[in-house]
Design an enzyme around this catalytic site. Structure first.
Site, PDB file in Angstrom:
ATOM      1  N   VAL A  54       0.802  -1.220   0.000  1.00 17.05           N
ATOM      2  CA  VAL A  54       0.000   0.000   0.000  1.00 17.05           C
ATOM      3  C   VAL A  54       0.839   1.277   0.000  1.00 17.05           C
ATOM      4  CG1 VAL A  54      -0.191   0.264   2.512  1.00 17.05           C
ATOM      5  CG2 VAL A  54      -2.100   1.001   1.036  1.00 17.05           C
ATOM      6  N   TYR A  55       2.113   1.215   0.356  1.00 18.00           N
ATOM      7  CA  TYR A  55       2.923   2.425   0.435  1.00 18.00           C
ATOM      8  C   TYR A  55       3.048   3.058  -0.948  1.00 18.00           C
ATOM      9  CZ  TYR A  55       4.390   0.810   5.104  1.00 18.00           C
ATOM     10  OH  TYR A  55       4.415   0.388   6.412  1.00 18.00           O
TER      11      TYR A  55
END
Length: 342
Positions: A54-55
């Site tokens: 998700v980063y």
């Protein structure tokens, strides 16, 4: 650089772990600069890198993959995570077998590697059977795509249930937990850290600088417009100075900064050294955006806090206390108003 065993595994990791959350859209948009920071960290002896799908919507994994493509992959213990939403589809998130099996392949592609050393479940999902999650992770280990499995910011009850499930049903056991921990966020000292120690789990703590509160940025008499990055703006309740709990954080941060000055070290060094001093902590995740940030944090690896400084820290923020409960990470549904409705 000191190296410590990751729980009861045979793997040794550096006591500082390079967190990659700030590489990409959420922080440093220049890929070349991020790669230089990664290489500098590896040259300094760090052998542990933590990222997540998700980063920056996968961009962080791409950057880490580029940095390791030059022949450094075999020397790095590489960790990533799965759970957070990666699209609008309700099945593109969570801890289901369907999503884990699909998303690990996307992470491997972005990272440019055939295996992930430590694959972590980013958050607990009370609506998904832990055995389903462990079953999927066990299959990934047996397929050679993942070496070890862990979780991040799980409640103690779930940590215990997962260990029991793994033992009773012959699943891979979680080898480590990744919780928030710093001088302002100490709730895990009460139960989570002793529980991990009892099960022989490693602990890779994140946010040793409390999202900037323990860098000296937030001081009385200084002007601050709040969080400076996209990642921090997603956590506005932790920075809004109109909230009384954040005013108390500001007061504590001021006292801690004064203590660091009196002790002949920077606040950054004292903050990271504090985390590393706890016997249950395996590694502290640092998340620099720039080379300057990295150098200021690397020096903490050589700092040993004397007992009198630790005692003074305990006076400012007592053991087991998190000043702003929003920073504990996991909040039990039983503590939320909606859970009390009939």
């Amino acid at each position: 650089m000191e190296y410590r065993r990751l729980g009861r595994t045979g793997v040794s990791v550096s006591k500082l772990c390079l967190g990659a959350m700030m590489f990409g859209e959420w922080g440093t948009k220049d890929h070349d600069e991020s790669i230089r920071v990664i290489n500098r960290a590896l040259d300094a002896g760090i052998n542990f890198i933590d990222t997540a799908d998700v980063y920056s919507d996968g961009e962080s994994e791409v950057i880490v993959g580029k940095a390791l493509a030059g022949g450094r992959r075999d020397d790095v213990v590489l960790a990533s995570k799965v759970h957070m939403p990666m699209g609008e589809d309700l099945n593109q998130r969570g801890n289901s077998r369907r999503w884990i099996i699909r998303e690990v392949d996307d992470s491997l592609r972005r990272l440019g590697t055939d295996w992930i050393d430590l694959y972590q479940i980013h958050r607990y999902d009370p609506d998904t059977d832990i055995d389903e999650t462990l079953g999927a992770l066990t299959d990934l280990v047996r397929a050679g795509k993942v070496r070890y499995v862990g979780h991040s910011t799980w409640p103690v009850s779930a940590i215990v249930e997962a260990q029991w499930t793994a033992r009773e049903r012959g699943r891979e056991r979680f080898t480590c937990e990744q919780p928030p921990y710093n001088m302002l966020v100490r709730a895990i000292e009460t139960d989570a850290l002793p529980t991990c120690a009892r099960y022989g789990m490693g602990v890779i703590s994140y946010s040793p600088l409390a999202g900037g509160w323990l860098t000296g940025r937030y001081r009385k008499g200084t002007e601050s417009e709040g969080p400076f990055s996209a990642a921090r703006r997603r956590l506005a309740d932790r920075f809004d100075l109109s909230l009384p709990e954040n005013q108390r954080k500001l007061q504590a941060a001021e006292q801690l900064a004064e203590l660091a000055e009196q002790s002949g070290m920077t606040l950054v060094e004292m903050a990271i050294a504090f985390v590393l001093r706890h016997p249950a902590i395996t590694s502290a995740i640092i998340g620099p955006r720039t080379m300057e940030h990295l150098d200021s944090q690397l020096s903490a690896a050589d700092v040993e806090l004397p007992d009198d400084v630790l005692d003074r820290i305990d006076e400012i923020v007592p053991p087991g206390l998190t000043i702003n409960p929003a920073e504990n990470g996991w909040v039990s549904p039983s503590l939320q108003p909606a859970a009390r409705r009939r």
